[in-house]
Enzyme design. Sequence first.
Site, PDB file in Angstrom:
ATOM      1  CD  GLU A  58      15.957 -46.075   2.515  1.00  0.00           C
ATOM      2  OE1 GLU A  58      15.161 -46.671   1.769  1.00  0.00           O
ATOM      3  OE2 GLU A  58      16.626 -45.078   2.155  1.00  0.00           O
ATOM      4  CG  ASN A 202      20.193 -47.149  -3.185  1.00  0.00           C
ATOM      5  OD1 ASN A 202      19.625 -48.179  -3.540  1.00  0.00           O
ATOM      6  ND2 ASN A 202      19.546 -45.992  -3.049  1.00  0.00           N
ATOM      7  CD  GLU A 203      16.882 -45.915  -6.459  1.00  0.00           C
ATOM      8  OE1 GLU A 203      16.575 -44.725  -6.297  1.00  0.00           O
ATOM      9  OE2 GLU A 203      16.034 -46.836  -6.562  1.00  0.00           O
ATOM     10  CD  GLU A 325      15.561 -49.651  -3.308  1.00  0.00           C
ATOM     11  OE1 GLU A 325      14.622 -48.914  -3.714  1.00  0.00           O
ATOM     12  OE2 GLU A 325      16.620 -49.219  -2.828  1.00  0.00           O
ATOM     13  CD  GLN A 374      12.498 -49.522   2.683  1.00  0.00           C
ATOM     14  OE1 GLN A 374      12.727 -49.407   3.880  1.00  0.00           O
ATOM     15  NE2 GLN A 374      12.908 -48.598   1.803  1.00  0.00           N
TER      16      GLN A 374
HETATM   17  O1  AHR Z   1      12.498 -47.843  -1.059  1.00  0.00           O
HETATM   18  C1  AHR Z   1      12.390 -46.462  -1.016  1.00  0.00           C
HETATM   19  C2  AHR Z   1      13.408 -45.770  -1.906  1.00  0.00           C
HETATM   20  O2  AHR Z   1      13.178 -46.085  -3.239  1.00  0.00           O
HETATM   21  C3  AHR Z   1      14.851 -46.151  -1.694  1.00  0.00           C
HETATM   22  O3  AHR Z   1      15.436 -45.454  -0.657  1.00  0.00           O
HETATM   23  C4  AHR Z   1      15.483 -45.787  -2.991  1.00  0.00           C
HETATM   24  O4  AHR Z   1      16.608 -46.567  -3.292  1.00  0.00           O
HETATM   25  C5  AHR Z   1      14.357 -45.957  -3.992  1.00  0.00           C
HETATM   26  O5  AHR Z   1      14.258 -44.898  -4.839  1.00  0.00           O
END
Ligand code: AHR
Length: 523
Positions: A58, A202-203, A325, A374
């Site tokens: 990210e 995302n989310e 994730e 990540q």
């Molecule tokens: O991985 C860090 C963050 O965690 C991501 O940006 C988000 O999707 C999640 O809440």
Amino acid sequence: MKRLILASMAAVACIALASCGSNGGKAPAEATNKATITIHPDKAVNVIPDELYGQFAEHLGSGIYGGIWVGKNSSIPNTDGYRNDVLEALRELKVPVIRWPGGCFADYYHWEDGIGDNRPTMVNSSWGGTVENNSFGTHEFLNLCEMLGCEPYISGNVGSGSVQELANWVLYMTADGGKWADLRAKNGRKEPWKVKYLGVGNESWGCGGQMTPEYYAGEYRRYAEYCRDYGGNHLFKIASGASDYDYNWTEVLMSGIGQQMDGVGVHYYSTDFSWPNHGSATDFDEDFYYWTVGKSMGIEPVIQKHIAIMDKYDPENHIKLLIDEWGTWWDVEPGTNPGHLFQQNTMRDAVVAATTFDIFHKYTERINMTNIAQMVNVLQAMLLTQDDKMVKTPTYFVYKMYNTHRQNKYVPAEVKSDLLKAADGKLAEVHAISSTTSISDAGKLSISVTNVNLDNDVDVTVNLGASGKAFTAEILNSPDIKDYNSFDNPEKVGTAAFSSFSVDGSTLTFRIPAHSIVTFVEK
Ligand code: AHR
């Protein structure tokens, strides 16, 4: 570390295709420090897909800038702007897929800012308010994937973008002709890229737009409709999935979107977001260690419940579950930007990674991808960098050892070992031994075993079911669970050949040291 209070815990058996039942914390006769694993190669089932070992990168802290991308003019040795040490480490890891550009950043990202010669800056308001110069954009990401030989997983902007913007991005990346293909060619890339995975937001329940599941399901259908296949490219479209225990989100998406999605994600972190602090990555006590393992293993019932909902709406198993994730989430390293999520990574993180894979492997009939959060410098990273230095984390070594299972069939097994900690709410019960066995097309076994005990070695007997087998083996361990690789001591934790085992007839025996991971590969 204190010795573990094993005396109050019972040894129980877990059948690896089902969840382990709790013994309710009843007192055992005595702690055995012995374990048996009985494998059933004749019952080998699903293939473990490469993408189970996926990554996530990210625009967050030094997840991209400094960690992967330093630019061509950097004094840090690089190839076309990508740092050489990181490229080499990722190649060794055989990364199968990378999710990009977020995360929360994805719903704030406008891809046209990241192409061409004149790229505007922006403020990364998701992560630390850092100024983003957009020098790493679509070309830089997709070229990286080509250099690594991995699949790209693009996360599209639904929260602050538009259907047209995402549809145009797909055209820019994958179309053979038309104005977006012409612009791509003008920017140096004539041939379209192949883009397999497309995330629609995302989310979306949180940083991706604060949507209700019903609203998101409608948005998904509109976005997905206009993200089309061009040339020989075929998009696998992924709906923004639930946060861990939000089963209603999955239910609404399965009923409201159904077969218009190819996959749906779930995010699960081994932390407690209701705590003001997540705890230090490197300084923790025995209780917190077992809390962490219980929390990470708590992903199994979460997976089971999401799958049960999916089974109801999609009994033929067309729609896949992605854990796109997951991982540990600790306090940032002292002195670093709290918005940059830069954390160290100890043998505790390695135990979390190995035991979580042991769970993922059981569910590959439905799960086709996972992406740890990540890849570099953020949360439970594979690699950490500081200026021109780079270290491989204990988690990196787990990925490398576990690569042997990729494309093998999962082999069910019965594992009998001490119960170290009873289940408690969202924390799953923790057993001394966790393992995965898989078998290749050529009939060769790979067996990974983790000793979760902080202090006790365990004598393990593996009933192989057939004689005449020979193995090579590798171990990941370090004297202290809190050990990690620092920039001053980059090789404190690593793998070594493991030879203290014996095979007698159809039995493999060995003593596995406390908090260690061993992988056997049949010769
Ligand atoms: O991985 C860090 C963050 O965690 C991501 O940006 C988000 O999707 C999640 O809440």
